[in-house]
Design a protein around this motif. Structure first.
Motif, short mmCIF file in Angstrom:
data_model
loop_
_atom_site.label_atom_id
_atom_site.label_comp_id
_atom_site.label_asym_id
_atom_site.label_seq_id
_atom_site.Cartn_x
_atom_site.Cartn_y
_atom_site.Cartn_z
N PHE A 76 -4.03 -19.46 5.93
CA PHE A 76 -4.66 -18.61 5.97
C PHE A 76 -3.38 -17.64 4.52
N GLU A 77 -4.32 -17.15 3.99
CA GLU A 77 -3.11 -16.00 2.95
C GLU A 77 -3.12 -15.04 3.64
N ILE A 78 -2.19 -13.65 3.69
CA ILE A 78 -2.16 -12.45 4.09
C ILE A 78 -1.10 -11.95 3.21
N GLU A 79 -2.10 -11.15 2.28
CA GLU A 79 -1.69 -10.46 1.24
C GLU A 79 -0.32 -9.66 1.70
N THR A 80 0.40 -9.42 1.95
CA THR A 80 1.88 -8.68 2.48
C THR A 80 2.44 -7.29 1.15
N SER A 81 1.46 -8.09 0.88
CA SER A 81 2.03 -7.17 -0.47
C SER A 81 2.11 -5.35 -1.09
N VAL A 82 0.46 -5.59 -0.01
CA VAL A 82 -0.07 -4.37 -0.67
C VAL A 82 0.24 -3.46 0.71
N LEU A 83 0.68 -4.15 1.89
CA LEU A 83 1.37 -3.29 3.09
C LEU A 83 3.01 -2.57 2.93
N ASP A 84 2.82 -2.06 3.68
CA ASP A 84 3.81 -0.87 3.79
C ASP A 84 4.77 -1.90 4.79
N ALA A 85 6.65 -1.67 4.13
CA ALA A 85 7.19 -2.25 5.06
C ALA A 85 7.54 -1.94 6.78
N GLY A 86 7.29 -2.84 7.53
CA GLY A 86 7.41 -2.14 8.37
C GLY A 86 6.61 -3.52 9.81
N ASN A 87 6.62 -3.12 11.15
CA ASN A 87 6.52 -4.42 11.82
C ASN A 87 4.79 -4.16 11.67
N TYR A 88 4.15 -5.56 12.51
CA TYR A 88 2.87 -5.53 12.38
C TYR A 88 1.87 -7.09 13.76
N ILE B 228 -8.53 -14.87 17.10
CA ILE B 228 -9.49 -14.38 18.01
C ILE B 228 -9.83 -15.68 18.00
N ALA B 229 -9.71 -17.06 19.31
CA ALA B 229 -10.89 -18.12 18.81
C ALA B 229 -11.28 -17.80 20.33
N ASP B 230 -12.84 -18.62 19.93
CA ASP B 230 -13.13 -18.72 21.20
C ASP B 230 -13.42 -18.08 22.61
N ALA B 231 -13.18 -17.11 22.09
CA ALA B 231 -12.84 -15.63 23.40
C ALA B 231 -11.54 -15.55 23.80
N THR B 232 -10.74 -16.14 22.96
CA THR B 232 -9.68 -15.94 23.33
C THR B 232 -8.83 -14.65 22.31
N LYS B 233 -7.67 -14.48 22.68
CA LYS B 233 -6.38 -13.81 21.63
C LYS B 233 -5.24 -14.30 21.71
N THR B 234 -5.00 -14.81 20.59
CA THR B 234 -3.19 -14.81 20.46
C THR B 234 -2.51 -14.10 19.33
N THR B 235 -1.58 -13.50 19.95
CA THR B 235 -1.40 -12.78 18.33
C THR B 235 0.73 -13.66 18.35
N ARG B 236 1.11 -12.50 17.16
CA ARG B 236 2.24 -13.14 16.17
C ARG B 236 2.70 -11.80 15.97
N SER B 237 4.06 -11.89 15.91
CA SER B 237 4.45 -10.50 15.56
C SER B 237 5.21 -11.20 14.00
N LEU B 238 4.57 -10.02 12.49
CA LEU B 238 5.30 -10.05 11.86
C LEU B 238 5.69 -8.89 11.13
N ASN B 239 7.40 -9.18 9.99
CA ASN B 239 8.47 -7.93 10.11
C ASN B 239 7.50 -8.08 8.16
N VAL B 240 6.79 -7.20 7.75
CA VAL B 240 6.67 -6.72 6.07
C VAL B 240 8.58 -6.71 5.97
N VAL B 241 9.04 -7.25 4.67
CA VAL B 241 9.83 -6.01 3.84
C VAL B 241 9.34 -6.28 2.08
N HIS B 242 10.32 -5.48 1.74
CA HIS B 242 10.34 -5.19 -0.02
C HIS B 242 11.47 -4.77 -0.66
#
Length: 625
Positions: A594-606, A611-625
């Motif tokens: 999957f590609e996430i178009e981070t250019s449209v996001l403000d700089a910061g932490n996300y 969500i897959a098969d009723a489970t939820k897994t998360t990862r942090s993402l830092n956007v910088v410009h």
């Protein structure tokens, strides 16, 4: 790791690779158009759709609402060592006419709020014996105390004690007296204590009018906490509210009552440009101690000399000797205003707030931060719910939610306004904090409130979604003036962490009519509700990657699944709003990119949620410009 590499190799050889892009949600910070209402409601609040099972239990009644209004009041108190839960209140003269409505009583539960012993007391016996005419000396001469208001209360449990017979009940708060004859006015505080069963009550009254400590609502005691072997309260005073008063009560075991002393703090408040003689203290204050009492914090809202005129920020004093001495610990708060300052079109205004101390000794403030109009020295009812964390030297901030009502409701225009009533409660070990607040969804005015909440693991930083804690309960849309225990119930009847909370529901709207109070049993969170923290071995995802990280223009998410299942990816900002998402889809076995178009996001932490098969897994993402 070997299993992951093997699966990825197999899938690559098989050529089962799927790629797609995620769709940004436009104008995520703005109110949506009518045709996108559903998705935008999710994005603005990210409210969990879990059905809540809350028991609404009738407890005591009071003569009017002037018992449960202030955010800083501590009225509900849970003591894990005794498994005891309490609530303090003024009495109902329909049931107890002697002493008037300003006589204080309390309720006790020993089974997490399922059953209660009601109206123990009175713990202000002089109110009853004098029929609300307690004699007192004032600078203007002899006068009488007419009644107690806005009570605070807690179960005082000596450190290490597990015997109910060694515990006490302590209550403090403001009191009214007749000041100069006929007019009933502020000018006094009451201090009371009793054995936990209500025997041997003692009440005293102290006037704070005079040259050193002036009268007015700002001089009234607003909170009560235990810190080590002492109990602590706070108020303000002085001719221009230029003094902060921290009260300390120590048990005299021979007399079975508490001896109170006061420390006067004189912050160098900046002179306000709003009016002659005024200063930059806004009257909002609160305090908290660590579980062992080794460190305590007293927080006052305002601006000190050297800080900007347009700031109302938390100024923190600390104690390391159980409140004997206090020192200014922080005057560098501006470093913690970066995100909020960017979000608000104006200077942030710290208003109602609550606070706790976590397992690392850090102060955690949960606050309404509104938009200050510096041209007219008022604030706009727009802003954010913010967590500020202070470790003794530096600050961090975290956005928890938004101010969704543009008018407080109930008593619009005076200090009984409902606003959002932010409350902070922490587990006994200091590892989990739950923040709760009041909001009316879908209305401009907060007139039919529900109680919302969000939990944070203070060790890992993992956070839950926002949850409507009173939805589909008897308290739905009628949970007025929520007040919660500073200490959570761990291992509750419905959740691993529950927030002991009292509110009133069936209210006529007349502020002098009797009010029935209710305990809300079973509001809380489980550990599997945190956005991060699902055990990786439970997730069906293999080889999950987020790269590059930090990202500028585009970030990529890659994972593999062994069998077909429904999947969805969402990107959340710092306060849980969904800013980028794709629709839930049936995904085939193989590798998915999957590609996430981070250019449209403000700089910061996300946070990236997969969500897959009723489970939820998360990862942090830092956007910088």
């Amino acid at each position: 790791m070997k299993r992951t590499i093997h699966l990825l190799t197999l899938l690559l050889i098989s050529g089962l690779v799927y790629s797609q892009s995620l769709i940004p949600i436009p104008n995520a910070n703005e109110r949506p158009a009518e045709d996108s209402r559903h998705i935008s409601e999710q994005s603005s609040q990210h409210i969990q759709e879990k059905v809540v099972d809350v028991d609404v239990i009738s407890i005591s009644s009071v003569s009017n609402i002037f018992t449960i209004l202030n955010v800083a009041q501590n009225q509900v108190h849970y003591v894990p060592e005794l498994e005891a839960l309490s609530f303090v209140h003024r009495q109902d003269i329909g049931e107890f006419p002697e002493g008037g409505s300003g006589t204080v009583r309390y309720d006790i539960s020993m089974d997490q709020g399922a059953n209660w012993t009601l109206d123990i007391g009175p713990i202000t016996p002089q109110m009853v014996s004098t029929n609300a005419m307690v004699p007192i000396s004032t600078p203007a001469g002899e006068d009488v105390i007419r009644g107690c208001r806005y009570p605070n209360g807690l179960i005082y449990n000596p450190p290490g004690n597990t015997d109910m017979n060694n515990a006490f009940y302590v209550s403090v708060g403001p009191a009214l007296f007749t000041e100069f004859g006929d007019a009933v006015g502020w000018g006094s505080n009451y201090f009371s204590s009793t054995k936990l069963d209500g025997s041997d009550p003692v009440d005293t009254y102290q006037v704070f009018l005079g040259d050193d400590i002036a009268g007015g609502v700002d001089g009234l005691i607003t909170t009560l906490v235990q810190g080590g072997e002492a109990v602590h309260a706070m108020s303000s005073g002085g001719a221009n509210n230029d003094k902060q008063l921290i009260w300390r009560g120590v048990l005299d075991e021979e007399e079975t009552e508490f001896e109170w002393s006061v420390t006067e703090i004189e912050p160098e408040w900046k002179t306000s440009i709003a009016g002659a003689g005024a200063n930059m203290y806004n009257g909002y204050q609160n305090m908290a101690f660590s579980a062992d009492g080794s460190i305590g914090y007293a927080v006052f809202g305002g601006a000190l000399e050297g800080q900007e005129d347009s700031l109302f920020i938390p100024n923190v004093y600390t104690t390391a000797d159980q409140g004997v001495t206090w020192e200014l610990a922080s005057d560098n708060f501006e470093a913690g205003l970066t995100t909020v300052g960017q979000l608000l079109d104006g200077r942030p205004y710290l208003r109602n707030f609550d606070c706790v101390v976590d397992s690392d000794g850090n102060l955690r403030i949960f606050a309404e931060v509104l938009q200050l109009n510096t041209d007219y020295w008022t604030f706009f009812y727009a802003g954010y719910l913010v967590e500020y964390v202070f470790d003794g030297t530096s600050w961090e901030e975290r956005l928890i939610g938004e101010v969704t009502n543009n008018s407080p409701g109930v008593f619009q225009g005076n200090f009984q306004d409902l606003f959002m009533h932010p409350q902070a409660s922490i587990s006994a070990d200091g590892d989990v904090v739950i923040y709760t607040w009041s909001t009316t969804i879908g209305e401009d005015v907060n007139i039919n409130p529900d109680i919302f909440g969000r939990a944070i693991n203070t060790e890992s930083g993992y956070i839950t979604e926002i949850k409507n804690l009173t939805e589909e309960s008897d308290a739905e849309s009628f949970a007025y003036y929520n007040t919660s225990s500073p200490v959570l119930i761990t291992g509750g009847s419905e959740y691993e962490y529950e927030v002991p909370t009292v509110c009133f529901l069936d209210w006529s709207g007349d502020n002098l009519d009797p009010v029935q109070l209710y305990y809300l049993k079973g509001m809380g969170f489980d550990t599997d509700e945190f956005l991060v923290g699902i055990e990786e071995e439970e997730s069906p995802l293999e080889g999950l990657l987020v790269y590059p990280n930090p990202a500028n223009e585009v970030a990529r998410v890659s994972f593999a699944i062994e069998q077909g299942m429904k999947t969805q990816i969402r990107v959340l900002d710092a306060i849980g709003r969904i800013v980028i998402t794709n629709d839930e889809q049936n995904s085939s076995p193989g590798i998915h990119n999957f590609e996430i178009e981070t250019s449209v996001l403000d700089a910061g932490n996300y946070i990236i949620e997969i969500i897959a098969d009723a489970t939820k897994t998360t990862r942090s993402l830092n956007v910088v410009h």
